[in-house]
Design a protein around this motif. Structure first.
Motif, mmCIF file in Angstrom:
data_model
loop_
_atom_site.group_PDB
_atom_site.id
_atom_site.type_symbol
_atom_site.label_atom_id
_atom_site.label_comp_id
_atom_site.label_asym_id
_atom_site.label_seq_id
_atom_site.Cartn_x
_atom_site.Cartn_y
_atom_site.Cartn_z
ATOM 1 N N UNK A 8 0.849 -1.183 0.000
ATOM 2 C CA UNK A 8 0.000 0.000 0.000
ATOM 3 C C UNK A 8 0.890 1.239 0.000
ATOM 4 N N UNK A 9 0.488 2.231 -0.757
ATOM 5 C CA UNK A 9 1.209 3.505 -0.830
ATOM 6 C C UNK A 9 0.196 4.621 -0.616
ATOM 7 N N UNK A 10 0.548 5.606 0.193
ATOM 8 C CA UNK A 10 -0.357 6.724 0.441
ATOM 9 C C UNK A 10 0.325 8.044 0.100
ATOM 10 N N UNK A 11 -0.475 9.103 0.173
ATOM 11 C CA UNK A 11 0.013 10.444 -0.187
ATOM 12 C C UNK A 11 0.589 10.454 -1.605
ATOM 13 N N UNK A 12 -0.136 9.779 -2.516
ATOM 14 C CA UNK A 12 0.310 9.704 -3.906
ATOM 15 C C UNK A 12 -0.257 10.891 -4.690
ATOM 16 N N UNK A 13 0.249 11.070 -5.893
ATOM 17 C CA UNK A 13 -0.252 12.135 -6.773
ATOM 18 C C UNK A 13 -1.715 11.866 -7.126
ATOM 19 N N UNK A 39 -3.366 2.316 -3.678
ATOM 20 C CA UNK A 39 -3.333 3.621 -3.025
ATOM 21 C C UNK A 39 -4.477 3.788 -2.032
ATOM 22 N N UNK A 40 -5.244 2.717 -1.806
ATOM 23 C CA UNK A 40 -6.397 2.787 -0.920
ATOM 24 C C UNK A 40 -6.321 1.670 0.126
ATOM 25 N N UNK A 41 -6.967 1.908 1.261
ATOM 26 C CA UNK A 41 -7.107 0.842 2.256
ATOM 27 C C UNK A 41 -6.112 0.862 3.391
ATOM 28 N N UNK A 67 8.625 10.424 7.633
ATOM 29 C CA UNK A 67 7.529 9.463 7.838
ATOM 30 C C UNK A 67 7.404 8.515 6.649
ATOM 31 N N UNK A 68 6.866 7.344 6.894
ATOM 32 C CA UNK A 68 6.669 6.361 5.827
ATOM 33 C C UNK A 68 5.554 6.820 4.890
ATOM 34 N N UNK A 69 5.718 6.520 3.604
ATOM 35 C CA UNK A 69 4.649 6.806 2.636
ATOM 36 C C UNK A 69 4.065 5.514 2.075
ATOM 37 N N UNK A 70 4.498 4.372 2.642
ATOM 38 C CA UNK A 70 3.967 3.095 2.180
ATOM 39 C C UNK A 70 4.432 1.969 3.081
ATOM 40 N N UNK A 75 12.047 3.626 -6.000
ATOM 41 C CA UNK A 75 11.247 3.431 -7.212
ATOM 42 C C UNK A 75 9.827 4.003 -7.055
ATOM 43 N N UNK A 76 9.187 3.718 -5.905
ATOM 44 C CA UNK A 76 7.810 4.149 -5.703
ATOM 45 C C UNK A 76 7.679 5.623 -5.365
ATOM 46 N N UNK A 77 8.785 6.301 -5.113
ATOM 47 C CA UNK A 77 8.727 7.749 -4.884
ATOM 48 C C UNK A 77 8.208 8.474 -6.117
ATOM 49 N N UNK A 78 8.269 7.840 -7.267
ATOM 50 C CA UNK A 78 7.745 8.449 -8.511
ATOM 51 C C UNK A 78 6.226 8.560 -8.485
ATOM 52 N N UNK A 79 5.571 7.900 -7.565
ATOM 53 C CA UNK A 79 4.101 7.938 -7.496
ATOM 54 C C UNK A 79 3.596 9.159 -6.735
ATOM 55 N N UNK A 80 4.470 9.900 -6.102
ATOM 56 C CA UNK A 80 4.044 10.984 -5.226
ATOM 57 C C UNK A 80 4.029 12.317 -5.958
#
Length: 227
Positions: A122-127, A136-138, A188-191, A222-227
């Motif tokens: 799970x990843x949050x605070x995404x674009x 990005x949910x849950x 803080x964690x984003x995922x 890698x997943x930092x590109x989603x923010x």
């Protein structure tokens, strides 16, 4: 017959041992004693000479060292293999062009390349463009707080963590890794990445975390590109 002199402490085994340690030339002066010393063999009740007993002890010590060396080689080979897999993962994720494809590619690589039975992410605070994606949910506030509170990955038994329910078969998760995703150790964690196995020893408490932490750094970058 009691030869102990009243008022004089009896000589103990420790006294004899200390005397021999402090008098290293004793057996040089009494070499004939070495040949007459008989000890019990650890491999039976037969008596053996001091030289034979020393040789047996040396052989056992050599066997122990050989086992330790083989164990070190095995761990070294395993670490080398994992390092190669981490490099391959990094290369694969760098070649993904569409950011939205990254989460599923991460899960696919962990299942196939690292042979992890169950994985979830799970990843949050995404674009805004990614907010409707399933990954990005849950993630509840409690999960987000837990992820940010982890200074290092959690490795051990499934203690009923909420994030375990993200897995396809949460009831089969006996041991797991909770791997927070963040930009730096101070942020803080984003995922949160969850790795799980039905084997209680696959992710056992006390395992070294170095390679798992490197995995978290690669996936986080890698997943930092989603923010």
């Amino acid at each position: 017959m009691n030869t102990h002199t009243p008022g004089v402490p009896p000589i103990t085994e420790d006294d004899i041992a200390n005397y021999l340690i402090q008098t290293p030339d004793f057996f040089n002066r009494h070499a004939e004693l070495l040949a007459s010393v008989q000890l019990t063999s650890p491999h039976g009740a037969r008596a053996v000479s001091l030289q034979e007993r020393q040789a047996e002890m040396l052989r056992e010590r050599i066997k122990g060292l050989e086992r330790r060396i083989m164990e070190m080689i095995r761990h070294g080979n395993e670490n080398m293999l994992l390092t190669e897999r981490l490099l391959a993962l990094a290369r694969t994720l760098l070649l993904v062009r569409a950011p939205a494809d990254l989460p599923e590619r991460v899960l696919e690589e962990l299942r196939e390349r690292f042979q992890v039975p169950q994985v979830a992410l799970k990843v949050w605070e995404v674009a805004d463009a990614h907010r409707t994606e399933p990954w990005a949910q849950g993630a509840s506030g409690d999960v987000r707080s837990l992820a940010s509170s982890l200074a290092q990955p959690y490795i051990g038994a499934n203690a009923g963590f909420e994030a375990v329910h993200w897995l396809p078969e949460p009831e089969r998760a006996a041991s797991l890794v909770l791997l927070p995703l963040r930009d730096t150790v101070e942020t803080p964690a984003f995922g949160l990445l969850v790795l799980a196995s039905p084997d209680p020893q696959r992710f056992a408490a006390g395992m070294a975390t170095d390679l798992i932490e490197r995995l978290g750094e690669i996936v986080s970058a890698a997943l930092s590109r989603l923010r």
